[in-house]
Write a protein that holds these residues in place. Sequence first.
Motif, PDB file in Angstrom:
ATOM      1  N   SER A  99       0.738  -1.673   0.190  1.00 33.46           N
ATOM      2  CA  SER A  99       0.241  -0.149  -0.157  1.00 33.46           C
ATOM      3  C   SER A  99       0.991   1.288   0.041  1.00 33.46           C
ATOM      4  CB  SER A  99      -0.650   0.101   1.295  1.00 33.46           C
ATOM      5  OG  SER A  99      -1.773  -1.333   1.325  1.00 33.46           O
ATOM      6  N   VAL A 100       2.095   1.421   1.054  1.00 29.63           N
ATOM      7  CA  VAL A 100       2.754   2.204   0.749  1.00 29.63           C
ATOM      8  C   VAL A 100       3.765   2.444  -0.437  1.00 29.63           C
ATOM      9  CG1 VAL A 100       5.038   3.577   1.698  1.00 29.63           C
ATOM     10  CG2 VAL A 100       3.188   1.847   3.293  1.00 29.63           C
ATOM     11  N   LEU A 101       4.409   1.415  -0.741  1.00 31.24           N
ATOM     12  CA  LEU A 101       5.131   1.583  -2.190  1.00 31.24           C
ATOM     13  C   LEU A 101       3.420   2.004  -2.943  1.00 31.24           C
ATOM     14  CD1 LEU A 101       7.591   0.570  -3.622  1.00 31.24           C
ATOM     15  CD2 LEU A 101       6.100  -1.794  -4.370  1.00 31.24           C
ATOM     16  N   GLU A 102       2.827   1.771  -3.658  1.00 29.15           N
ATOM     17  CA  GLU A 102       1.873   1.901  -4.778  1.00 29.15           C
ATOM     18  C   GLU A 102       1.806   3.397  -4.505  1.00 29.15           C
ATOM     19  OE1 GLU A 102      -0.205  -1.636  -5.139  1.00 29.15           O
ATOM     20  OE2 GLU A 102      -1.926  -0.461  -3.936  1.00 29.15           O
ATOM     21  N   ALA A 103       1.509   4.083  -3.051  1.00 31.84           N
ATOM     22  CA  ALA A 103       1.076   5.069  -2.654  1.00 31.84           C
ATOM     23  C   ALA A 103       1.883   6.541  -3.706  1.00 31.84           C
ATOM     24  CB  ALA A 103       0.825   5.824  -1.936  1.00 31.84           C
ATOM     25  N   LEU A 104       3.572   6.358  -3.000  1.00 32.89           N
ATOM     26  CA  LEU A 104       4.666   6.196  -2.828  1.00 32.89           C
ATOM     27  C   LEU A 104       4.791   6.888  -5.108  1.00 32.89           C
ATOM     28  CD1 LEU A 104       6.682   6.028  -0.299  1.00 32.89           C
ATOM     29  CD2 LEU A 104       5.148   7.512  -0.523  1.00 32.89           C
ATOM     30  N   LEU A 105       4.333   5.463  -5.130  1.00 34.81           N
ATOM     31  CA  LEU A 105       5.071   5.558  -6.523  1.00 34.81           C
ATOM     32  C   LEU A 105       3.419   6.340  -7.300  1.00 34.81           C
ATOM     33  CD1 LEU A 105       6.578   3.819  -9.036  1.00 34.81           C
ATOM     34  CD2 LEU A 105       4.915   2.778  -9.586  1.00 34.81           C
ATOM     35  N   ALA A 106       2.398   6.378  -7.450  1.00 31.38           N
ATOM     36  CA  ALA A 106       1.346   7.373  -7.993  1.00 31.38           C
ATOM     37  C   ALA A 106       2.022   8.571  -8.177  1.00 31.38           C
ATOM     38  CB  ALA A 106       0.335   6.720  -7.270  1.00 31.38           C
ATOM     39  N   LYS A 107       2.442   8.663  -6.949  1.00 32.34           N
ATOM     40  CA  LYS A 107       2.436  10.567  -6.755  1.00 32.34           C
ATOM     41  C   LYS A 107       4.042  10.649  -7.095  1.00 32.34           C
ATOM     42  CE  LYS A 107      -0.999  11.666  -2.770  1.00 32.34           C
ATOM     43  NZ  LYS A 107      -1.862  12.387  -3.908  1.00 32.34           N
ATOM     44  N   ALA A 108       5.100  10.231  -6.736  1.00 38.04           N
ATOM     45  CA  ALA A 108       6.132   9.911  -7.689  1.00 38.04           C
ATOM     46  C   ALA A 108       6.671  10.119  -9.180  1.00 38.04           C
ATOM     47  CB  ALA A 108       7.091   9.293  -6.979  1.00 38.04           C
ATOM     48  N   LEU A 109       5.301   9.357  -9.506  1.00 35.60           N
ATOM     49  CA  LEU A 109       5.590   8.808 -11.071  1.00 35.60           C
ATOM     50  C   LEU A 109       5.421   9.837 -12.199  1.00 35.60           C
ATOM     51  CD1 LEU A 109       6.875   6.186 -12.994  1.00 35.60           C
ATOM     52  CD2 LEU A 109       3.558   5.309 -13.561  1.00 35.60           C
ATOM     53  N   HIS A 110       6.673  10.595 -12.710  1.00 37.18           N
ATOM     54  CA  HIS A 110       6.154  11.417 -14.038  1.00 37.18           C
ATOM     55  C   HIS A 110       6.472  10.763 -15.507  1.00 37.18           C
ATOM     56  CE1 HIS A 110       5.646  13.699 -10.164  1.00 37.18           C
ATOM     57  NE2 HIS A 110       5.490  14.756 -11.222  1.00 37.18           N
ATOM     58  N   SER A 111       5.825  12.071 -16.343  1.00 35.97           N
ATOM     59  CA  SER A 111       6.389  11.907 -18.523  1.00 35.97           C
ATOM     60  C   SER A 111       7.843  12.314 -17.473  1.00 35.97           C
ATOM     61  CB  SER A 111       5.782  12.535 -18.437  1.00 35.97           C
ATOM     62  OG  SER A 111       6.016  14.148 -18.465  1.00 35.97           O
ATOM     63  N   GLU A 112       8.740  11.760 -18.932  1.00 35.76           N
ATOM     64  CA  GLU A 112      10.098  12.831 -18.522  1.00 35.76           C
ATOM     65  C   GLU A 112       9.724  14.257 -19.022  1.00 35.76           C
ATOM     66  OE1 GLU A 112      13.533  12.328 -22.184  1.00 35.76           O
ATOM     67  OE2 GLU A 112      11.972  11.639 -22.963  1.00 35.76           O
ATOM     68  N   ALA A 113       8.661  14.436 -19.733  1.00 36.87           N
ATOM     69  CA  ALA A 113       8.771  16.132 -19.025  1.00 36.87           C
ATOM     70  C   ALA A 113       8.290  16.967 -17.910  1.00 36.87           C
ATOM     71  CB  ALA A 113       7.821  16.902 -20.026  1.00 36.87           C
ATOM     72  N   ARG A 114       8.293  15.970 -16.555  1.00 36.27           N
ATOM     73  CA  ARG A 114       8.330  16.017 -15.200  1.00 36.27           C
ATOM     74  C   ARG A 114       6.414  16.052 -15.310  1.00 36.27           C
ATOM     75  NH1 ARG A 114      13.086  18.329 -16.040  1.00 36.27           N
ATOM     76  NH2 ARG A 114      14.594  17.098 -15.027  1.00 36.27           N
ATOM     77  N   GLN A 115       5.330  15.989 -16.066  1.00 37.50           N
ATOM     78  CA  GLN A 115       4.073  16.302 -15.806  1.00 37.50           C
ATOM     79  C   GLN A 115       3.444  14.479 -15.175  1.00 37.50           C
ATOM     80  OE1 GLN A 115       2.365  18.720 -16.438  1.00 37.50           O
ATOM     81  NE2 GLN A 115       4.346  19.638 -16.824  1.00 37.50           N
ATOM     82  N   ARG A 116       3.254  14.746 -13.724  1.00 38.48           N
ATOM     83  CA  ARG A 116       2.712  14.009 -13.620  1.00 38.48           C
ATOM     84  C   ARG A 116       1.243  13.117 -13.788  1.00 38.48           C
ATOM     85  NH1 ARG A 116       0.064  14.614  -6.855  1.00 38.48           N
ATOM     86  NH2 ARG A 116       2.488  14.879  -7.141  1.00 38.48           N
ATOM     87  N   LEU A 117       1.540  11.773 -14.322  1.00 36.79           N
ATOM     88  CA  LEU A 117       0.412  10.720 -15.154  1.00 36.79           C
ATOM     89  C   LEU A 117      -0.411  10.260 -14.157  1.00 36.79           C
ATOM     90  CD1 LEU A 117       3.178   8.155 -16.391  1.00 36.79           C
ATOM     91  CD2 LEU A 117       2.657  10.687 -17.623  1.00 36.79           C
ATOM     92  N   PHE A 118      -0.909  10.477 -13.373  1.00 29.33           N
ATOM     93  CA  PHE A 118      -2.156  10.020 -12.505  1.00 29.33           C
ATOM     94  C   PHE A 118      -2.060  10.512 -10.479  1.00 29.33           C
ATOM     95  CE2 PHE A 118       0.659   5.958 -14.150  1.00 29.33           C
ATOM     96  CZ  PHE A 118       0.068   5.762 -15.597  1.00 29.33           C
ATOM     97  N   ASN A 119      -3.478  10.581 -10.673  1.00 30.79           N
ATOM     98  CA  ASN A 119      -4.166  11.599  -9.862  1.00 30.79           C
ATOM     99  C   ASN A 119      -4.443  10.277  -8.502  1.00 30.79           C
ATOM    100  OD1 ASN A 119      -4.155  13.847 -11.040  1.00 30.79           O
ATOM    101  ND2 ASN A 119      -6.201  13.138 -12.005  1.00 30.79           N
ATOM    102  N   SER A 120      -4.497   8.935  -8.735  1.00 26.67           N
ATOM    103  CA  SER A 120      -4.480   8.546  -7.559  1.00 26.67           C
ATOM    104  C   SER A 120      -4.019   7.091  -8.274  1.00 26.67           C
ATOM    105  CB  SER A 120      -5.683   8.340  -7.673  1.00 26.67           C
ATOM    106  OG  SER A 120      -6.521   7.584  -8.471  1.00 26.67           O
ATOM    107  N   VAL A 121      -4.161   6.304  -6.832  1.00 29.88           N
ATOM    108  CA  VAL A 121      -3.308   4.853  -6.885  1.00 29.88           C
ATOM    109  C   VAL A 121      -4.165   3.841  -7.735  1.00 29.88           C
ATOM    110  CG1 VAL A 121      -3.121   2.591  -6.138  1.00 29.88           C
ATOM    111  CG2 VAL A 121      -2.346   4.792  -4.964  1.00 29.88           C
ATOM    112  N   GLU A 122      -5.641   3.587  -7.780  1.00 32.17           N
ATOM    113  CA  GLU A 122      -6.793   3.096  -8.925  1.00 32.17           C
ATOM    114  C   GLU A 122      -6.256   3.551 -10.332  1.00 32.17           C
ATOM    115  OE1 GLU A 122      -7.247   5.328  -5.961  1.00 32.17           O
ATOM    116  OE2 GLU A 122      -8.126   3.113  -4.987  1.00 32.17           O
TER     117      GLU A 122
END
Length: 207
Positions: free
Chosen positions: A145-168
């Motif tokens: 749960s922790v890993l998924e939550a951190l990844l959902a907020k840390a993951l960005h495109s190469e242009a530094r745009q966040r890709l997802f708004n939630s874990v779901e």
Amino acid sequence: MNTGVFYQREKKVDLMVNDITQTYRLIALSAKEHEAAMADARRTHKNAIHLLAEAAETVKALYLLQDIELIVNEIIEMEQDAILAKAALTLVDDDVHYHEKLEKKSTLLKDTRRKDLAAFNKEQLVEKLVSMDIARQIHTAWTLSVLEALLAKALHSEARQRLFNSVEEMKTTLSVEVLEKFYEAQLEFITDMGNAQVFLKPHISVS
């Protein structure tokens, strides 16, 4: 005081998706983002606990179908790390016969444990096994749960745009194979950041 230690704030991840190599960035979270991620993790974990609790009776019924010897072996297997740690207490690491002595001592401890468990009936052993199994799954679920939550907020495109708004959203968009690769990259990134407090004590309230 300057200790000369510098932590990585970004990690570049090149990943093959649909036969095309794509570049992503893992970007360290702010304190506010980290707090929000942990809140997401607690919510996910609470739901997981409810599911585990609902499944407990089914798991118990399945274990009751097994021979008592298999149940005892399952318990001892789950206690393996504790048995090895106890066996190593009086041994010296640099002893040339360390591994041989460790195996011999752990075998004796397992035999003693089997004798202890023989005092319980099948239902009592199953209760113990299910309790241990659920506790293990609760811990595993919290880590994920922790890993998924951190990844959902840390993951960005190469242009530094966040890709997802939630874990779901992340889990429904990415394949299991791609997610696993991102999990591995996120764990490496956490190590690079020097964040020693990532896997906090599980939040197990189900009220």
